[in-house]
Design a protein around this motif. Sequence first.
Motif, PDB file in Angstrom:
ATOM      1  N   GLY A  37      -5.103 -39.225  -3.800  1.00  0.00           N
ATOM      2  CA  GLY A  37      -5.710 -38.896  -2.508  1.00  0.00           C
ATOM      3  C   GLY A  37      -7.052 -39.594  -2.387  1.00  0.00           C
ATOM      4  N   ALA A  38      -7.507 -39.767  -1.141  1.00  0.00           N
ATOM      5  CA  ALA A  38      -8.837 -40.345  -0.942  1.00  0.00           C
ATOM      6  C   ALA A  38      -9.904 -39.380  -1.481  1.00  0.00           C
ATOM      7  CB  ALA A  38      -9.067 -40.639   0.534  1.00  0.00           C
ATOM      8  N   ASP A  39      -9.582 -38.110  -1.510  1.00  0.00           N
ATOM      9  CA  ASP A  39     -10.506 -37.111  -2.074  1.00  0.00           C
ATOM     10  C   ASP A  39     -10.928 -37.488  -3.501  1.00  0.00           C
ATOM     11  OD1 ASP A  39     -10.324 -35.632   0.202  1.00  0.00           O
ATOM     12  OD2 ASP A  39      -9.399 -33.877  -0.720  1.00  0.00           O
TER      13      ASP A  39
ATOM     14  N   PHE B 275     -16.960 -35.179   7.082  1.00  0.00           N
ATOM     15  CA  PHE B 275     -16.036 -34.688   6.060  1.00  0.00           C
ATOM     16  C   PHE B 275     -16.813 -34.109   4.869  1.00  0.00           C
ATOM     17  CE2 PHE B 275     -12.527 -36.087   2.939  1.00  0.00           C
ATOM     18  CZ  PHE B 275     -11.700 -35.036   3.280  1.00  0.00           C
TER      19      PHE B 275
ATOM     20  N   CYS C  70     -17.675 -42.240   8.423  1.00  0.00           N
ATOM     21  CA  CYS C  70     -16.303 -41.814   8.646  1.00  0.00           C
ATOM     22  C   CYS C  70     -15.942 -42.187  10.087  1.00  0.00           C
ATOM     23  CB  CYS C  70     -16.204 -40.310   8.437  1.00  0.00           C
ATOM     24  SG  CYS C  70     -14.530 -39.663   8.541  1.00  0.00           S
TER      25      CYS C  70
ATOM     26  N   ASN D 196     -14.193 -37.327  11.193  1.00  0.00           N
ATOM     27  CA  ASN D 196     -13.671 -35.973  11.094  1.00  0.00           C
ATOM     28  C   ASN D 196     -14.873 -35.036  10.991  1.00  0.00           C
ATOM     29  OD1 ASN D 196     -12.329 -33.639  10.460  1.00  0.00           O
ATOM     30  ND2 ASN D 196     -11.474 -34.353   8.521  1.00  0.00           N
TER      31      ASN D 196
ATOM     32  N   ASP E 239     -14.989 -44.688   5.609  1.00  0.00           N
ATOM     33  CA  ASP E 239     -13.771 -43.880   5.510  1.00  0.00           C
ATOM     34  C   ASP E 239     -12.953 -44.024   6.791  1.00  0.00           C
ATOM     35  OD1 ASP E 239     -11.824 -41.927   5.273  1.00  0.00           O
ATOM     36  OD2 ASP E 239     -13.189 -40.380   4.520  1.00  0.00           O
TER      37      ASP E 239
ATOM     38  N   TYR F  73      -8.297 -42.294   9.428  1.00  0.00           N
ATOM     39  CA  TYR F  73      -7.571 -42.112  10.695  1.00  0.00           C
ATOM     40  C   TYR F  73      -7.432 -43.407  11.494  1.00  0.00           C
ATOM     41  CZ  TYR F  73      -8.375 -37.250   9.548  1.00  0.00           C
ATOM     42  OH  TYR F  73      -8.388 -36.045   8.900  1.00  0.00           O
TER      43      TYR F  73
ATOM     44  N   THR G 114      -5.820 -43.512   3.248  1.00  0.00           N
ATOM     45  CA  THR G 114      -5.015 -42.440   2.672  1.00  0.00           C
ATOM     46  C   THR G 114      -3.571 -42.508   3.132  1.00  0.00           C
ATOM     47  OG1 THR G 114      -4.747 -40.041   2.532  1.00  0.00           O
ATOM     48  CG2 THR G 114      -5.682 -40.886   4.569  1.00  0.00           C
TER      49      THR G 114
ATOM     50  N   SER H 235      -2.068 -39.634   3.436  1.00  0.00           N
ATOM     51  CA  SER H 235      -1.893 -38.235   3.864  1.00  0.00           C
ATOM     52  C   SER H 235      -1.752 -38.065   5.367  1.00  0.00           C
ATOM     53  CB  SER H 235      -3.088 -37.392   3.423  1.00  0.00           C
ATOM     54  OG  SER H 235      -3.219 -37.397   2.036  1.00  0.00           O
ATOM     55  N   LYS H 236      -2.217 -39.034   6.147  1.00  0.00           N
ATOM     56  CA  LYS H 236      -2.263 -38.812   7.574  1.00  0.00           C
ATOM     57  C   LYS H 236      -1.084 -39.514   8.261  1.00  0.00           C
ATOM     58  CE  LYS H 236      -5.615 -36.245   6.586  1.00  0.00           C
ATOM     59  NZ  LYS H 236      -6.957 -36.589   6.204  1.00  0.00           N
TER      60      LYS H 236
ATOM     61  N   ARG I  35      -0.288 -36.462  -2.565  1.00  0.00           N
ATOM     62  CA  ARG I  35      -1.631 -36.847  -2.971  1.00  0.00           C
ATOM     63  C   ARG I  35      -1.734 -38.327  -3.379  1.00  0.00           C
ATOM     64  NH1 ARG I  35      -3.915 -35.216  -0.602  1.00  0.00           N
ATOM     65  NH2 ARG I  35      -5.889 -35.109  -1.691  1.00  0.00           N
TER      66      ARG I  35
HETATM   67  C1  LIG Z   1      -7.797 -36.307   5.274  1.00  0.00           C
HETATM   68  C2  LIG Z   1      -8.982 -37.130   5.011  1.00  0.00           C
HETATM   69  C3  LIG Z   1      -9.043 -37.991   3.910  1.00  0.00           C
HETATM   70  C4  LIG Z   1      -7.897 -38.167   2.962  1.00  0.00           C
HETATM   71  O1  LIG Z   1      -7.667 -37.148   2.122  1.00  0.00           O
HETATM   72  P1  LIG Z   1      -6.583 -37.238   0.973  1.00  0.00           P
HETATM   73  O2  LIG Z   1      -7.324 -36.783  -0.225  1.00  0.00           O
HETATM   74  O3  LIG Z   1      -6.125 -38.658   0.832  1.00  0.00           O
HETATM   75  O4  LIG Z   1      -5.490 -36.338   1.407  1.00  0.00           O
HETATM   76  C5  LIG Z   1     -10.154 -38.767   3.734  1.00  0.00           C
HETATM   77  N1  LIG Z   1     -11.176 -38.722   4.589  1.00  0.00           N
HETATM   78  C6  LIG Z   1     -11.142 -37.940   5.663  1.00  0.00           C
HETATM   79  C7  LIG Z   1     -12.268 -37.966   6.603  1.00  0.00           C
HETATM   80  C8  LIG Z   1     -10.052 -37.102   5.894  1.00  0.00           C
HETATM   81  O5  LIG Z   1     -10.066 -36.297   6.961  1.00  0.00           O
END
Ligand SMILES: *Cc1c(COP(=O)(O)O)cnc(C)c1O
Length: 378
Positions: free
Chosen positions: A95-97, A121, A165, A169, A196, A199, A226, A228-229, A237
Amino acid sequence: MNSTNLIRPRITLENIKPYKPGKPLWEVQKELELDEVIKLASNENPLGPSRMAIQAVSISLTDINRYPDSHAVELKKTIASKLVLSEDQLIVTNGADELITLISETYLDSGDEIIVPSPSFSEYDFGAHLLGATVVPVKLRENFEFDIEGILSAVSSRTKLIYVCSPNNPTGTYLPKDRLEELLNSLPKHVLVVFDSAYSHFATEEDYTDGLEYVRAGFPVMVLQTFSKVYGLAGLRIGFGVAPKEVIQSILKVKEPFNVNTLAQTAAIVAIKDEEHVHRSTENNTVVRKQLYDALSGLDIHYTESMANFVLVKIGPDAKFVYEQLLLKGVIVRYGDTWGMPDYIRISIGTEKENRELIEALYTIVTGLKLANFRSNV
Ligand SMILES: *Cc1c(COP(=O)(O)O)cnc(C)c1O
């Protein structure tokens, strides 16, 4: 007496607030005994994952007795050719997290500073606090636009990272290309810009940039992406970073060898090539985002135009009530107090059907409120 009270966690952990995720679907379903729950709280892909990715994952299930590829070689090749980069400009993470934590571990000593446009974020702050670094927030301006002058004047000799970002977000606003260039051209050489663009696929404005062109051009920029989106793989992840190779080499030093599992790698290789799925997902987003705007305008509710797959909505002093009422009706959105915005809710873009149901629920709640206010005023 509980003797474990004497085992002291690191002081800097006192700065960390626990992450408050969107309520999971199953939890609301169970708590309220509802048949149908709609989750519009975590900016997930409402169309689901790519079918090709599901197929690839099921085939690779028989390999999970083996450790994953620690360098994600095939995925890096795929990404590099797709984005016109070289593999040594890439790092793949859980994940980017995870990448945000790794960047923090790589660059932040205690007392160093990161600059974070605010609200944004929460993981950026988390990474800094983990290492005992200081967060310097710079408030977004009116209409949640980035304050480039404010960011530049917040830079000090201890500044290591600036997070941008875009789309942001939770506001959905973005940093136009020319303003990013202004920022990049004005920064001292000891600062890395972490851009970041989780999106990016949903952005529809001409002057939007996902930041990659600046990495290609050699600027000190790290782009976060990511799966995830838009790719719909949040549960597996996986994400990645793009940066000059010296930056990547440094970050690789703190990466654990097997950070990205086999199924995630397999799914990502296929998902990034499934252009039909990406196209369907972004089309749905553009269409439903507009439907949401129109419905909100009809209800006289103020929102911020978004380049992402969520919309920040200003409800006013009743925002918490509206959030809770939506929940009771089985619609999960995000309440703004997480970002210090108690008058707001953030709504993820769902399918047309989910969006219609959200709007219906919102309509009932808001007209009920208006009636109550009207009654108390006569
Ligand atoms: C959802 C999101 C991420 C990505 O999160 P993951 O860990 O890859 O699921 C990264 N930066 C922002 C701003 C997000 O909202």
